[in-house]
Design a protein around this motif. Structure first.
Motif, mmCIF file in Angstrom:
data_model
loop_
_atom_site.group_PDB
_atom_site.id
_atom_site.type_symbol
_atom_site.label_atom_id
_atom_site.label_comp_id
_atom_site.label_asym_id
_atom_site.label_seq_id
_atom_site.Cartn_x
_atom_site.Cartn_y
_atom_site.Cartn_z
ATOM 1 N N PRO A 154 26.328 -48.601 -19.442
ATOM 2 C CA PRO A 154 25.536 -48.385 -19.052
ATOM 3 C C PRO A 154 24.929 -50.357 -18.872
ATOM 4 O O PRO A 154 25.377 -50.708 -19.498
ATOM 5 C CB PRO A 154 24.633 -48.285 -19.597
ATOM 6 C CG PRO A 154 24.925 -47.644 -21.306
ATOM 7 C CD PRO A 154 26.139 -47.484 -21.264
ATOM 8 N N PRO A 155 25.064 -50.755 -17.957
ATOM 9 C CA PRO A 155 24.176 -52.076 -17.752
ATOM 10 C C PRO A 155 22.427 -52.193 -18.599
ATOM 11 O O PRO A 155 22.955 -53.815 -19.071
ATOM 12 C CB PRO A 155 23.909 -52.058 -15.996
ATOM 13 C CG PRO A 155 23.516 -50.856 -16.061
ATOM 14 C CD PRO A 155 24.486 -50.209 -16.230
ATOM 15 N N THR A 156 22.332 -51.373 -18.996
ATOM 16 C CA THR A 156 20.512 -51.039 -19.815
ATOM 17 C C THR A 156 20.748 -50.351 -20.508
ATOM 18 O O THR A 156 21.346 -48.863 -20.190
ATOM 19 C CB THR A 156 19.660 -51.557 -18.468
ATOM 20 O OG1 THR A 156 19.384 -50.363 -18.326
ATOM 21 C CG2 THR A 156 19.517 -52.259 -17.841
ATOM 22 N N CYS A 157 19.845 -50.202 -21.445
ATOM 23 C CA CYS A 157 19.516 -49.620 -22.761
ATOM 24 C C CYS A 157 17.661 -49.926 -23.004
ATOM 25 O O CYS A 157 17.054 -50.605 -22.574
ATOM 26 C CB CYS A 157 20.629 -49.607 -23.874
ATOM 27 S SG CYS A 157 20.485 -51.235 -25.192
ATOM 28 N N PHE A 165 10.465 -47.785 -27.268
ATOM 29 C CA PHE A 165 11.060 -48.000 -26.377
ATOM 30 C C PHE A 165 11.180 -49.211 -25.043
ATOM 31 O O PHE A 165 10.284 -48.611 -24.176
ATOM 32 C CB PHE A 165 11.801 -47.314 -26.644
ATOM 33 C CG PHE A 165 12.315 -46.585 -27.995
ATOM 34 C CD1 PHE A 165 14.129 -46.582 -27.757
ATOM 35 C CD2 PHE A 165 11.919 -45.110 -28.368
ATOM 36 C CE1 PHE A 165 14.437 -46.279 -29.128
ATOM 37 C CE2 PHE A 165 11.925 -45.032 -29.692
ATOM 38 C CZ PHE A 165 13.691 -45.100 -30.179
ATOM 39 N N ALA A 166 11.440 -49.394 -24.933
ATOM 40 C CA ALA A 166 12.198 -50.836 -23.473
ATOM 41 C C ALA A 166 13.307 -51.419 -23.404
ATOM 42 O O ALA A 166 13.903 -50.353 -24.113
ATOM 43 C CB ALA A 166 11.410 -51.901 -24.439
ATOM 44 N N GLN A 167 13.261 -51.476 -21.824
ATOM 45 C CA GLN A 167 14.771 -51.393 -21.192
ATOM 46 C C GLN A 167 15.570 -53.197 -21.649
ATOM 47 O O GLN A 167 13.831 -53.988 -21.815
ATOM 48 C CB GLN A 167 13.522 -51.037 -19.873
ATOM 49 C CG GLN A 167 14.109 -49.915 -19.897
ATOM 50 C CD GLN A 167 15.029 -48.648 -19.469
ATOM 51 O OE1 GLN A 167 16.359 -49.685 -19.717
ATOM 52 N NE2 GLN A 167 15.131 -47.809 -19.791
ATOM 53 N N GLN A 194 19.140 -44.759 -18.800
ATOM 54 C CA GLN A 194 18.779 -44.580 -19.361
ATOM 55 C C GLN A 194 18.791 -44.287 -21.209
ATOM 56 O O GLN A 194 18.601 -43.800 -21.952
ATOM 57 C CB GLN A 194 17.699 -43.140 -19.110
ATOM 58 C CG GLN A 194 17.632 -42.681 -17.967
ATOM 59 C CD GLN A 194 16.165 -43.182 -17.519
ATOM 60 O OE1 GLN A 194 15.052 -43.367 -18.784
ATOM 61 N NE2 GLN A 194 15.401 -44.199 -16.462
ATOM 62 N N ALA A 195 19.995 -44.179 -21.122
ATOM 63 C CA ALA A 195 21.137 -44.356 -21.913
ATOM 64 C C ALA A 195 20.753 -45.296 -23.434
ATOM 65 O O ALA A 195 19.907 -46.477 -23.550
ATOM 66 C CB ALA A 195 22.876 -44.282 -22.311
#
Length: 195
Positions: A154-157, A165-167, A194-195
């Motif tokens: 994924p591009p973000t986590c 938790f932050a992206q 969202q991963a």
């Protein structure tokens, strides 16, 4: 060799451009080889007049010239780089063989004495380019499979920052950071953020 940061899309575009260049070189060398071979059969038959012999030699020279420039050009460039770096590579010996045979054949054509080896130059170049192309294809198939795995990420986590938790972009992750992977997250589509 110029070092650059890894970018899957840029590397894929570079691989496609390199593949097209190999196909061009292979096509020029293959067509030149076939045409030079046809002239060589006529030259070696021994049953043609002297004026036609000279004409066939000049035709073979003109056919082989693009093979040497386009097909074998990268070998000469790599050989020159090796010599400037004071090291010997396979490209040096290949360039000496192609350049020597082509030069001797040009000299024989100009002086009308001796034998010409234009068909040998074309055939040698064709098989060398074919070998390099097959090696390139084998290497790129390995890279393509590793790039397919990289595209699965994924591009973000979600990264833990205190109690929340932050992206964060996956490429910006640092060793030791704690991330949250939700059940069923695949790294594709909307779940990937969202991963």
């Amino acid at each position: 060799y110029r070092a650059q940061p890894y970018q899957a899309d840029a590397e894929e575009a570079l691989r496609q451009r390199t593949g097209r260049r190999y196909l061009l070189r292979l096509g020029v060398a293959g067509i030149g080889m076939m045409q030079a071979m046809m002239n060589a059969v006529a030259l070696y038959s021994g049953s043609i007049e002297a004026t036609y012999v000279h004409w066939l030699r000049w035709t073979s020279l003109l056919i082989t010239l693009p093979v040497v420039i386009i097909g074998a050009g990268p070998f000469f460039t790599a050989a020159w780089r090796s010599i400037r770096a004071r090291s010997l590579s396979m490209d040096v010996s290949v360039s000496l063989a192609i350049g020597g045979a082509f030069g001797a054949s040009v000299w024989a054509t100009l002086t009308r004495q001796g034998e010409v080896y234009f068909e040998s130059v074309s055939m040698f170049t064709f098989f060398l380019v074919l070998g390099r192309f097959l090696e390139f294809r084998a290497r790129t198939s390995v890279h393509a499979s590793s790039n397919a795995l990289a595209r699965q990420l994924p591009p973000t986590c979600r990264v833990r920052q205190g109690d929340d938790f932050a992206q964060k972009a996956v490429r910006d992750l640092v060793i030791g950071e704690r991330i949250q992977v939700r059940p069923g997250a695949t790294g594709r589509g909307t779940d990937s953020t969202q991963a």
